[in-house]
Scaffold this active site. Structure first.
Site, PDB file in Angstrom:
ATOM      1  N   LYS A  52      11.730   3.436  -9.783  1.00 39.28           N
ATOM      2  CA  LYS A  52      10.940   3.651  -8.672  1.00 39.28           C
ATOM      3  C   LYS A  52      11.038   5.027  -8.581  1.00 39.28           C
ATOM      4  CE  LYS A  52      13.018   0.341  -6.547  1.00 39.28           C
ATOM      5  NZ  LYS A  52      13.604  -0.487  -5.551  1.00 39.28           N
TER       6      LYS A  52
ATOM      7  N   THR B   9       9.010   2.527   6.452  1.00 41.57           N
ATOM      8  CA  THR B   9       8.925   1.894   5.012  1.00 41.57           C
ATOM      9  C   THR B   9      10.245   1.245   4.731  1.00 41.57           C
ATOM     10  OG1 THR B   9      10.111   3.839   4.154  1.00 41.57           O
ATOM     11  CG2 THR B   9       7.692   3.959   4.194  1.00 41.57           C
TER      12      THR B   9
ATOM     13  N   GLY C  85      12.537  -1.871   3.927  1.00 42.27           N
ATOM     14  CA  GLY C  85      12.407  -2.977   3.276  1.00 42.27           C
ATOM     15  C   GLY C  85      11.470  -2.813   2.032  1.00 42.27           C
ATOM     16  N   THR C  86      11.118  -1.539   1.678  1.00 45.78           N
ATOM     17  CA  THR C  86      10.268  -1.337   0.469  1.00 45.78           C
ATOM     18  C   THR C  86      10.659  -2.143  -0.983  1.00 45.78           C
ATOM     19  OG1 THR C  86       9.579   0.780   1.545  1.00 45.78           O
ATOM     20  CG2 THR C  86       9.001   0.304  -0.918  1.00 45.78           C
ATOM     21  N   GLY C  87      12.038  -1.614  -1.289  1.00 39.10           N
ATOM     22  CA  GLY C  87      12.508  -2.236  -2.256  1.00 39.10           C
ATOM     23  C   GLY C  87      12.853  -3.584  -2.701  1.00 39.10           C
ATOM     24  N   CYS C  88      13.183  -4.266  -1.506  1.00 33.00           N
ATOM     25  CA  CYS C  88      13.299  -5.660  -1.448  1.00 33.00           C
ATOM     26  C   CYS C  88      11.972  -6.429  -1.667  1.00 33.00           C
ATOM     27  CB  CYS C  88      14.097  -6.080   0.022  1.00 33.00           C
ATOM     28  SG  CYS C  88      15.481  -5.396   0.597  1.00 33.00           S
TER      29      CYS C  88
END
Length: 264
Positions: free
Chosen positions: A174, A208, A210-213
């Site tokens: 990412k 932003t 919580g984007t990865g989860c």
């Protein structure tokens, strides 16, 4: 027909923006039935993580077996695992399921708070990543796991090679943390043979959390529906981009992405 079944193995976020809470919201939004194994409890809000309490290995194992042995799963997503004993326990449990596994190697929170013990890194490399169908590190996690500092797209390719060397079938690197003021965000998905460069607009929105989860859970949801990895990742990228655009203020710090943006 019953919805596809997806299990998240991760920590709880009391603020509701990341972790188990984000995973289950994402799964509901994408039409799958979400189930959970809680690995740790955090005291967390928009300003950061105030405390972390790991669950005992026995509690994690019991939750996993309760779900898998009775209900079954069609995809698994892992997030915050906190310690080497928990990483190794979860890796061993994953060996007992045939469903695809999405590993989000969570190392630090959005606020920079550590969520993985330094002593657990080798277990992630040698036990957890080999169990992954897709590994989804951000650039900070790439550095934590491989020592590589990524500053451009060619560096992302080197990062993918380094992550794939640990054994996952696919690496999704990412690029949201790439230095520079770019109008687009780029991610790289590769299995070492084929490459997919995924671009999306960069929104001027600081909320932003919580984007990865959310992205990893969206990928797992797509895999549970029977999508091939590139298609599942592409659809997940589209969903999380919309969630980032709709992210909203919460408390006095960084707010979450909006998991329900498609219905608002």
């Amino acid at each position: 027909m019953n919805p596809p079944l997806v299990l998240t193995v991760a920590g709880s976020d009391s603020g509701g923006g990341a972790g188990i809470q984000a995973d289950l919201k994402t799964m509901l939004a994408l039409g799958v039935h979400g189930m959970s194994v809680v690995t740790a409890v955090t005291a967390q809000n928009s300003r950061g993580v105030q405390g972390v309490w790991e669950l005992p290995v026995e509690a994690v194992r019991a939750q996993f077996r309760a779900v898998v042995d009775d209900i079954g799963v069609q995809a698994v997503k892992t997030g915050m695992l906190a310690s080497a004993p928990l990483v190794e326990t979860v890796a061993g449990l994953l060996a007992s399921v045939e469903a695809p596994v999405v590993v989000d190697p969570v190392g630090v929170s959005k606020h920079g708070d550590p969520l993985l013990a330094e002593a657990a890194l080798d277990s992630v490399r040698t036990k957890l990543l080999p169990a992954a169908t897709v590994a989804t590190p951000n650039l900070d996690e790439v550095t934590q796991l491989t020592g590589l500092v990524v500053e451009d797209e060619s560096g992302m390719r080197r990062a993918a090679e380094a992550i794939l060397a640990y054994g996952p079938r696919w690496a999704l690197i990412k690029g949201g943390h790439l230095p520079g003021d770019f109008a687009e965000v780029v991610d790289l998905l590769t299995d070492g043979t084929e490459e997919h460069w995924l671009y999306a607009p960069r929104y001027d929105n600081r909320h932003t959390h919580g984007t990865g989860c959310t992205l990893a859970s969206a990928v797992a949801s797509g895999l549970a529906k029977g999508l091939a990895v590139p298609e599942a990742v592409r659809e997940a990228k589209s969903y999380v981009t919309g969630a980032i655009a709709a992210g909203f203020a919460l408390g006095s710090g960084i707010g979450p992405v909006d998991h329900g943006w498609q219905t608002r």
